[in-house]
Scaffold this active site. Sequence first.
Site, mmCIF file in Angstrom:
data_model
loop_
_atom_site.group_PDB
_atom_site.id
_atom_site.type_symbol
_atom_site.label_atom_id
_atom_site.label_comp_id
_atom_site.label_asym_id
_atom_site.label_seq_id
_atom_site.Cartn_x
_atom_site.Cartn_y
_atom_site.Cartn_z
ATOM 1 N N TYR A 136 53.162 2.031 42.886
ATOM 2 C CA TYR A 136 53.546 0.644 43.205
ATOM 3 C C TYR A 136 52.527 -0.043 44.105
ATOM 4 O O TYR A 136 52.538 -1.260 44.227
ATOM 5 C CB TYR A 136 54.918 0.621 43.882
ATOM 6 C CG TYR A 136 55.971 -0.100 43.082
ATOM 7 C CD1 TYR A 136 55.923 -0.099 41.693
ATOM 8 C CD2 TYR A 136 57.018 -0.759 43.696
ATOM 9 C CE1 TYR A 136 56.888 -0.735 40.960
ATOM 10 C CE2 TYR A 136 57.987 -1.396 42.964
ATOM 11 C CZ TYR A 136 57.920 -1.383 41.593
ATOM 12 O OH TYR A 136 58.889 -2.011 40.867
ATOM 13 N N LYS A 202 56.363 16.270 41.996
ATOM 14 C CA LYS A 202 55.458 17.006 41.104
ATOM 15 C C LYS A 202 54.473 17.795 41.988
ATOM 16 O O LYS A 202 53.254 17.788 41.775
ATOM 17 C CB LYS A 202 54.749 15.973 40.193
ATOM 18 C CG LYS A 202 54.012 16.545 39.023
ATOM 19 C CD LYS A 202 54.905 17.128 37.952
ATOM 20 C CE LYS A 202 54.037 17.828 36.909
ATOM 21 N NZ LYS A 202 54.733 18.897 36.189
ATOM 22 N N ASP A 254 59.552 17.417 35.978
ATOM 23 C CA ASP A 254 59.793 17.714 34.556
ATOM 24 C C ASP A 254 61.072 18.535 34.390
ATOM 25 O O ASP A 254 61.872 18.307 33.475
ATOM 26 C CB ASP A 254 58.588 18.399 33.887
ATOM 27 C CG ASP A 254 57.823 19.318 34.806
ATOM 28 O OD1 ASP A 254 57.900 19.128 36.026
ATOM 29 O OD2 ASP A 254 57.153 20.234 34.318
ATOM 30 N N ASP A 278 61.214 5.840 38.825
ATOM 31 C CA ASP A 278 61.197 4.796 37.801
ATOM 32 C C ASP A 278 61.647 5.389 36.459
ATOM 33 O O ASP A 278 62.582 4.907 35.816
ATOM 34 C CB ASP A 278 59.759 4.271 37.694
ATOM 35 C CG ASP A 278 59.705 2.899 37.061
ATOM 36 O OD1 ASP A 278 60.768 2.317 36.802
ATOM 37 O OD2 ASP A 278 58.589 2.407 36.825
#
Length: 388
Positions: A136, A202, A254, A278
Amino acid sequence: MTRKIVIPFIPGDGIGPEIMVASRLAIDAAIEESSDGSTELVWKELDAGDASFKKSREWLPSETLSAIKEHGIALKGPLTTPVGSGIRSLNVAIRQALDLYANVRPVRYFKGVSSPVREPQKMNMVIFRENTEDVYKGIEWKSGSQEAAAVISLLKNLGASVREDSAVGIKPISEHASKRLVRAAIKYAIRHGLPSVTLVHKGNIMKFTEGAFRDWGYELAKAEFPGQTVIESESASGRLDVRGKVIIKDRIADNMFQQILTRPEEYSVLATPNLNGDYLSDACAAQVGGLGVAPGANIGESVAVFESVHGTAPKYAGRDIANPCSLMLSGAMMLEHLGLDSAASALVRGIEATLAEGIMTQDLARLAHDVSPVGTSVFAVEVIRRLR
Ligand code: NAP
């Protein structure tokens, strides 16, 4: 004496004005139903978007931002992203100008709404998505530009090899922004008696940004909420008393996408950096029937803006067929934020009962069996009839 609360509102573009009228009617009726006249909302219209530009050549007048700051709250319809105006997005501009650092998106199932999964009722999560950093920030340079070449050369000096023809983007993730987001998520879980907060990251690949988000989250839980939280890995031994405590856990992004499909009931509050949140919030919303029933809020230290998650849906503008549920449910979040919990519950009950009886707008009706759609204004009337 009647308590009057001023609520600034931006009707928005496209379907915005219609769903705003429907939502304000339902919100006022919920207040009336639950407060016996002791509380009243005083709506104050603010300019932004297309209508504002036509009136004053300004997409986002400074008076609009000042009024939201002054009252600490606003209800906002969707705004068109102006093309070629120098503004990336009005929504992003509002979030940045008011430092609304947490994008809060509750996702739950409403009976009667068609869903692509077998047990959509198992999904009941609130996503806290960091709203100011990560992608962002929008820090990037075009492939072949001088700036990209300079950054690539700097990266080379730092020991990283990047192809010369690369475009380059940078995702900053800070301790300050990560901790305030996780703090807000934990406070929410404690206030609502929810069982867990999951840090989604992640960090297996990006150790110093995504991995740090996870580490700072755990650090914050231990330092600021020692008596109210327990870390999942530390509770596994069975020796810690976890009763009444919020379990803090983490999942790699994931894996989290699998978990929302295979074990949604094991998660309640999620705290995520910007990009993970998001994707994840839209994926969660899809499981319960889509963005039409997904509310949202952007919350800072002293200001909160509640808004529909979807955009202006221009092809439905002015036709009285758009779904007002997302904005109505954002209104319910706003009522709760104001401490008007019984009005918030009444409004949600009204929406639940209406959808459960198969009364819905065309976007939901076309996915259900044997349901004739109603228009935006009729839907609002039906919700109001079912507030009791
Ligand atoms: P969109 O306005 O969300 O519409 C995409 C599709 O979603 C519509 O064509 C419609 O699908 C469905 N839809 C969305 N809201 C609906 C509602 N309330 N009732 C019924 N159907 C609804 O996305 P977009 O077309 O990509 O964006 C249009 C404009 O909105 C752009 O300028 C964009 O930048 C802006 N935008 C603003 C916000 C915001 O203000 N927060 C958020 C997103 C986008 P079907 O065609 O399948 O019926």
